[in-house]
Design a protein around this motif. Structure first.
Motif, PDB file in Angstrom:
ATOM      1  N   PRO A  59     -31.189  64.222  42.688  1.00 53.11           N
ATOM      2  CA  PRO A  59     -31.432  62.987  41.935  1.00 53.11           C
ATOM      3  C   PRO A  59     -32.910  62.735  41.630  1.00 53.11           C
ATOM      4  O   PRO A  59     -33.250  62.242  40.555  1.00 53.11           O
ATOM      5  N   MET A  63     -34.471  62.289  37.910  1.00 56.37           N
ATOM      6  CA  MET A  63     -35.213  61.075  37.546  1.00 56.37           C
ATOM      7  C   MET A  63     -36.636  61.383  37.092  1.00 56.37           C
ATOM      8  O   MET A  63     -37.158  60.723  36.207  1.00 56.37           O
ATOM      9  N   VAL A 184     -26.380  57.814  42.834  1.00 56.94           N
ATOM     10  CA  VAL A 184     -27.447  58.042  41.850  1.00 56.94           C
ATOM     11  C   VAL A 184     -27.330  59.446  41.258  1.00 56.94           C
ATOM     12  O   VAL A 184     -27.442  59.629  40.039  1.00 56.94           O
ATOM     13  N   ARG A 185     -27.082  60.435  42.104  1.00 60.89           N
ATOM     14  CA  ARG A 185     -26.948  61.819  41.620  1.00 60.89           C
ATOM     15  C   ARG A 185     -25.812  61.946  40.610  1.00 60.89           C
ATOM     16  O   ARG A 185     -25.999  62.483  39.518  1.00 60.89           O
TER      17      ARG A 185
END
Length: 195
Positions: A59, A63, A184-185
């Motif tokens: 992640p 990002m 999030v991943r």
């Protein structure tokens, strides 16, 4: 010189082994204050923390794509995973030494947290063995499929932590952090597929 140290694998492993040396030294130097319970707990904590760090790499890379530090993390992700396994293995060896005989070990297999620990170790073993460039080249696409075992293995490992903790609050906090990392991943990977 600083850049060379940051890119040095031996330097990274020196940092990764320091907590283990600290655990061993405290246990040897002050066995009355820092005994088996602390050593096995701390080795398990380090295994979990390094596992979380390993899982956080994807992640972070998604990002912060163009950042040098995320490229560095991607290149060292396997090292973090192997270090996590090494602490988990040390955790297991301490347990085996403490029990002293196979009879005691087998007798405890019916205990849920012990069984979860053994299952997690068994799932992580092929990942640790194949975390090298030779295996990546040899296994090709199968390597990625094999290493997806990290997700069920992590769930079982964290169940082991929750079930074995005297106070499971800390373990549940870490489960929450782990869940956030994975949410999030998945969200970032889905967004990447859509765009």
């Amino acid at each position: 010189m600083l850049k060379a140290a940051a890119n040095s694998r031996p330097a990274l492993w020196l940092v990764l082994v320091l907590p283990g040396l600290w655990i061993a030294w405290r246990w040897i130097a002050t066995p009355q204050l820092y005994g088996y319970g602390h050593a096995i707990g701390d080795s398990g904590d380090w295994a979990a923390w390094l596992l979380m760090a390993t899982l956080a790499v994807t992640p972070l890379r998604l990002m912060f794509r163009k950042q040098d530090w995320t490229i560095w993390l991607m290149r060292r992700r396997r090292d973090l995973g192997v270090a996590s396994f090494a602490y988990a293995l040390a955790h297991t060896v301490m347990y085996l030494i403490r029990k002293g005989s196979p009879e005691f070990v087998f007798a405890e297999l019916s205990t849920p947290y012990i069984l979860a620990g053994w299952i997690a170790l068994a799932l992580f073993l092929p990942l640790a063995i194949t975390s090298n460039d030779f295996s990546v080249r040899r296994l090709k696409r199968s390597w990625k499929r094999l290493h997806r075992l990290v997700y069920p293995a992590t769930i079982v490992a964290f169940l082991h932590w929750v079930w074995s903790a005297f106070d499971p609050t800390t373990a549940w906090i870490h489960v929450g952090i782990l869940a956030a990392i994975e949410i999030v991943r998945v969200a970032l990977q889905q967004r990447q597929r859509v765009t």
